[in-house]
Each structure stands twice: as C-alpha cells, then as structure tokens.
Design an enzyme around this catalytic site. Structure first.
Site, PDB file in Angstrom:
ATOM      1  N   TYR A 129       0.662  -1.608  -0.038  1.00  0.00           N
ATOM      2  CA  TYR A 129       0.197   0.108   0.140  1.00  0.00           C
ATOM      3  C   TYR A 129       0.809   1.360  -0.176  1.00  0.00           C
ATOM      4  O   TYR A 129       0.601   2.188   1.054  1.00  0.00           O
ATOM      5  CB  TYR A 129      -1.016  -0.113   1.261  1.00  0.00           C
ATOM      6  CG  TYR A 129      -2.079  -1.075   1.040  1.00  0.00           C
ATOM      7  CD1 TYR A 129      -2.986  -0.834   0.227  1.00  0.00           C
ATOM      8  CD2 TYR A 129      -1.862  -2.418   1.650  1.00  0.00           C
ATOM      9  CE1 TYR A 129      -4.155  -1.615   0.013  1.00  0.00           C
ATOM     10  CE2 TYR A 129      -2.955  -3.158   1.240  1.00  0.00           C
ATOM     11  CZ  TYR A 129      -4.050  -3.060   0.678  1.00  0.00           C
ATOM     12  OH  TYR A 129      -4.716  -3.764   0.430  1.00  0.00           O
ATOM     13  N   TYR A 178     -12.281  -7.391   5.976  1.00  0.00           N
ATOM     14  CA  TYR A 178     -11.120  -7.400   4.912  1.00  0.00           C
ATOM     15  C   TYR A 178     -11.028  -8.800   4.866  1.00  0.00           C
ATOM     16  O   TYR A 178     -10.919  -9.664   5.660  1.00  0.00           O
ATOM     17  CB  TYR A 178     -10.057  -6.872   5.839  1.00  0.00           C
ATOM     18  CG  TYR A 178      -8.684  -6.886   4.992  1.00  0.00           C
ATOM     19  CD1 TYR A 178      -8.638  -6.115   3.836  1.00  0.00           C
ATOM     20  CD2 TYR A 178      -8.049  -8.125   4.975  1.00  0.00           C
ATOM     21  CE1 TYR A 178      -7.430  -6.180   2.997  1.00  0.00           C
ATOM     22  CE2 TYR A 178      -6.622  -8.090   4.147  1.00  0.00           C
ATOM     23  CZ  TYR A 178      -6.439  -7.432   3.159  1.00  0.00           C
ATOM     24  OH  TYR A 178      -5.345  -7.366   2.497  1.00  0.00           O
ATOM     25  N   ASP A 212     -13.201 -16.749   7.839  1.00  0.00           N
ATOM     26  CA  ASP A 212     -11.988 -16.365   7.506  1.00  0.00           C
ATOM     27  C   ASP A 212     -11.124 -15.801   8.936  1.00  0.00           C
ATOM     28  O   ASP A 212     -11.252 -14.885   9.656  1.00  0.00           O
ATOM     29  CB  ASP A 212     -12.004 -15.014   6.496  1.00  0.00           C
ATOM     30  CG  ASP A 212     -10.528 -14.330   6.366  1.00  0.00           C
ATOM     31  OD1 ASP A 212      -9.742 -14.841   6.985  1.00  0.00           O
ATOM     32  OD2 ASP A 212     -10.557 -13.580   5.571  1.00  0.00           O
ATOM     33  N   LYS A 265      -1.650 -16.213   8.033  1.00  0.00           N
ATOM     34  CA  LYS A 265      -0.871 -15.502   8.939  1.00  0.00           C
ATOM     35  C   LYS A 265       0.006 -16.321   9.953  1.00  0.00           C
ATOM     36  O   LYS A 265       1.147 -16.529   9.404  1.00  0.00           O
ATOM     37  CB  LYS A 265      -1.530 -14.320   9.260  1.00  0.00           C
ATOM     38  CG  LYS A 265      -2.194 -13.382   8.354  1.00  0.00           C
ATOM     39  CD  LYS A 265      -2.652 -11.947   8.870  1.00  0.00           C
ATOM     40  CE  LYS A 265      -2.440 -11.103   7.997  1.00  0.00           C
ATOM     41  NZ  LYS A 265      -3.873 -10.605   7.450  1.00  0.00           N
TER      42      LYS A 265
HETATM   43  C1  LIG Z   1      -4.380 -10.791   6.095  1.00  0.00           C
HETATM   44  C2  LIG Z   1      -5.808 -11.147   5.724  1.00  0.00           C
HETATM   45  C3  LIG Z   1      -6.019 -11.870   4.516  1.00  0.00           C
HETATM   46  C4  LIG Z   1      -4.882 -12.068   3.290  1.00  0.00           C
HETATM   47  O1  LIG Z   1      -3.888 -12.641   3.668  1.00  0.00           O
HETATM   48  P1  LIG Z   1      -2.818 -12.356   2.726  1.00  0.00           P
HETATM   49  O2  LIG Z   1      -1.508 -13.432   3.259  1.00  0.00           O
HETATM   50  O3  LIG Z   1      -1.944 -11.128   3.143  1.00  0.00           O
HETATM   51  O4  LIG Z   1      -2.991 -12.657   1.210  1.00  0.00           O
HETATM   52  C5  LIG Z   1      -7.256 -12.404   4.319  1.00  0.00           C
HETATM   53  N1  LIG Z   1      -8.269 -12.151   5.477  1.00  0.00           N
HETATM   54  C6  LIG Z   1      -7.938 -11.823   6.507  1.00  0.00           C
HETATM   55  C7  LIG Z   1      -8.779 -11.811   7.779  1.00  0.00           C
HETATM   56  C8  LIG Z   1      -6.639 -11.212   6.739  1.00  0.00           C
HETATM   57  O5  LIG Z   1      -6.340 -10.486   8.058  1.00  0.00           O
END
Ligand SMILES: *Cc1c(COP(=O)(O)O)cnc(C)c1O
Length: 434
Positions: free
Chosen positions: A20, A148, A249, A278
């Site tokens: 970004y 997100y 997610d 992550k």
């Molecule tokens: C960081 C994140 C993503 C994307 O993961 P990347 O490894 O950056 O592609 C998707 N969903 C959530 C909730 C996130 O925090």
C-alpha cells in the site's frame, strides 16, 4: 551495489514497491538488519520492541531456535517438490495436525500460499458446491461491512465497500451483497435487533447466495472491531435456515490471537469452510489453508468436472509445511492461553491511560490485540518516525493505532511497548493540535 547504506536506501526508494505505497515511498523506510525474540534490529544500530508480530504472524517471536531447526532439517531432504501426483510427510503431518485442532466436522484441507489465495479457494469451493448441486444461480457472496479478506479480486469483492478498493475497480469486481457491520460490541448484552439487518439481507438474497463470508469475532484490517459471539451464532443459525454456506476467515484471528485457539470457538459453531493463514508458520514463510466439511468436499467431487479446480505451483511447499507444523506444535505446548490472557490484562491496564485523551475515540482490547482508535486518521510520515524514535515498532493505519505483540513478549517489554505507544499517541496528538 556497494555496502554504502545510502545507496541501498536510494535503490529501495527508487525501484521497490512496498505494501500500500507508491514508488518512491510516501513515508520513510527503516532498514532491518536482523530480528530476534521480540526485538527488530535496524542497520542504524537501533533496536525496536515489536508490537506487530509482522502483521499477526510472528507469534513466537523472531529467529526461534525450534523453527530455525525445522527449516534446516527439512532443507536437507528437499526444499520443494510439486504436489501434483506427489506427496510428502511434511504436508501430511501438518494437515493431520490442523484437522485435529479445528472443529471435528472440518475434514478436508487445501494448502495454498497466502491468505488471499486461501480466500479465493474458499469462494471457489462454495461456487463449485452449488454448481454440483445444480443451483447455478447461487453465485453471489454475502458479507458485512467493515471486513477485510485480502487483495486478490474475489477477496476484494467482499472487503468493505468504502474502505476497500471498490470504487477504484468498479465494474471489475463481482457485485456482492453487504449487510450492516455488526454493531454489538464483544461484551454487550444481546439484543435481537442486532441481527435484524443481517437476517433481512440474507432472507431477501438467499436464492442467489452461495455463501456468507465473515471474519469471526474480530474484524481485522477493516477496522479492528470486536463483535459479540451471539452475532456469529445467529449468523450460523440463519445460514443453516436459508441454505447458504458459511465461510469463516480466521486468517488474522487463528492460532490463539483472540484468546481462543480459533475465534469461532467463542460462538461454539462450525463453518462449512475455514480459512487459515498469517500465524500458521509462526511468521517464517507464506502458507495458508482452506478447510471444509466432508459434505462440501463430497458434493464438489460428485459434480462436474468432479475435481476441485485449483492447484498452485508451490502448493504444500515442504519447507513451509515443516515450519508450520513446528510452529503449531510449539503453540500447543507453549501455554499460549496464559500468555495471551496476561497480555490482555497488561494491554487493558496500560492503554487505559489514553482513554480520556482528547482526540482518542476508543480504546479496546481482546486477547492479545490492543487498539487505540483516534478521531482522525494519523499522518504516517509524522507518527511512524516518532514510534521508532521511542524504540517500538507500531504501524498504524487510518485512525487505528494498534498492537498484537508476539505471545512470547515478557512483562517488562510489553509494559515498555504500551508506555511508548501511549507516549507516542500523546506526543502526536499534542503536535496535531497545533
Ligand atoms: C491478512 C488477511 C488476509 C489476506 O492474507 P494475505 O496473506 O495477506 O494474502 C485475508 N483475510 C484476513 C482476515 C486477513 O487478516
């Protein structure tokens, strides 16, 4: 390039994209020499206490002997082999471990390279599921505002429509269905009105919906908000009632960050599809996973073309799987529950100092996540060097100054981190007032 520090910085600034950002960067970059435990060492000689865990991932701290060992042991056997037609122990051991730690109804697992791809895979699973069942009109996704889910195109289509990138890519993003963001705070007594908008939106779109996708309990990069487990329970109930799949997610929340191993445990529910990423490798390598139920997988396999249509080149990379397995084992053995609850107590006690400060809108803590929300977006070019000068690595976005430190941080380091965070916010707001 010569060893001249200025030259390295200049090359970075002239040629390299950072997240970004623009080229050249719109704010200063700090060059890192190494990182160890909770300390990031800059080439300037300065040491910073890490408040970010490199975006939720380095939960055991940096340069961990056991994780280093996992990588070096694995590299002697093989760094990588393709996963098409071949398989290996690192992948099998990791998948078995992940399936045993998550809800018993999650039975199948797809390994990919990054969180955004894990979300793409989840969405594709949901679409293939309904295709296989002959419901070809069930192609849309529903989510809540303020979410997100990543930076790729399907993931972007379910990010917050205002803060996300919808206006930039208008016409290119699949039009999805958005309900209001959850307004019930984590601890707030439940009122059935909290779910009304979600229920109505779901009801009126159910025939076209493949899945609901949500971040459980914690909305991360979309605003760092914590919502009530009862909301998530109701979401699950409604998804079952209206025959829509539920994708959770947990890429940010997974592996203990929220105070539960997985945040969906607060609501005592099971999603049809679960995304992890992550912290999966303890911050060592890029790896993610999408888990699903037997019913989702069986249906996909029974439809046309009888295959799940995804297969990354570096799928289940053995180095990444080995370090992920070690990281997860380390987590399970580490007493993370106590670590996270101690961090929560210290964050609550220390960050309360700015609660009444003019310019501060809210202070909130859940698990090992501490958030100071300001009234106005911060000027990164001003506040970032202040944090560094104060000896901590905190990277705000928008109005949010937040921390999610490695679980291994000891009390004096965490107190230092919090106090410098508080001092920097004061210093910044005092300056911004002039
Ligand atoms: C960081 C994140 C993503 C994307 O993961 P990347 O490894 O950056 O592609 C998707 N969903 C959530 C909730 C996130 O925090």
């Amino acid at each position: 390039m010569s060893a001249n520090k200025g030259e390295y910085s200049r090359f970075d600034s002239e040629h390299i994209w950072h997240p970004y950002n623009r080229v050249p960067s719109s704010f200063p970059m700090f060059m890192v020499r190494s990182a160890e435990g909770v300390r990031i060492k800059l080439t300037s000689g300065q040491e910073l206490i890490d408040g970010m865990s490199s975006w939720w991932s380095a939960i055991h701290g940096y340069n961990h002997p056991r994780l280093n060992d996992a990588v070096t042991r694995q590299i002697k056997d093989m760094a990588h082999v393709m996963f098409g037609g071949l398989t290996h122990r690192p992948a099998i051991d990791l998948c078995a471990q992940l399936l045993s730690l998550t809800h018993k109804d999650l039975d199948k697992i797809f390994i990919s390279d990054s969180g955004s791809v894990a979300v793409e895979v989840a969405i594709k699973m949901a679409l293939q599921y309904w295709q296989a069942r002959g419901h070809k009109q069930k192609r849309q996704l529903m989510t809540v505002e303020g979410g997100y889910h990543g930076d790729t195109f399907a993931a972007m289509s379910v990010c917050d429509p205002v803060n996300g990138m919808h206006h930039l890519f208008a016409g290119m993003l699949a039009p999805q269905v958005f309900a209001d963001m959850p307004r019930c705070k984590f601890d707030q007594p439940w009122d059935p009105r909290f779910i009304e908008n979600f229920a109505l939106t779901l009801e009126s779109n159910k025939h076209n919906l493949a899945a609901v996708i949500l971040e459980p309990i914690v909305q991360g990069a979309g605003g760092m908000r914590f919502y009530s487990p009862e909301y998530l329970k109701q979401v699950k109930r409604l998804c079952v009632e209206y025959d829509v799949l539920l994708i959770l997610d947990e890429i940010a929340t997974g592996f203990g960050r929220s105070g539960k191993l997985f945040a969906y445990e607060y609501a005592d529910i099971c999603p049809d599809i679960l995304c992890l990423g992550k912290a999966l490798t303890g911050g060592y390598m890029s790896l993610a996973a999408t888990l699903c139920t037997e019913e989702v997988s069986r249906t996909i396999s029974g439809g046309e073309p009888g295959l799940f249509m995804h297969g990354p080149t570096f799928m289940a990379n053995p180095l990444a799987c080995s370090v992920a397995l070690s990281s997860v084992q380390l987590l399970v053995e580490s007493g993370w529950r106590d670590q996270v609850s101690t961090i929560a107590d210290i964050l609550s006690a220390e960050l309360a100092a700015v609660r009444e400060l003019p310019g501060v809108a809210d202070v909130r803590v859940l698990g090992a996540i501490g958030v100071v929300e300001l009234n106005e977006p911060v000027d990164m070019a001003v506040i970032q060097p202040m944090f560094v000068a104060n000896g901590v690595w905190i990277r705000p976005f928008g109005k949010l100054v937040y921390t999610m430190p490695p679980y291994t941080i000891v009390k004096p380091d965490l107190e230092f981190l919090c106090r410098q965070m508080v001092a920097t916010v004061r210093q910044y707001l005092a300056g911004a007032a002039h």
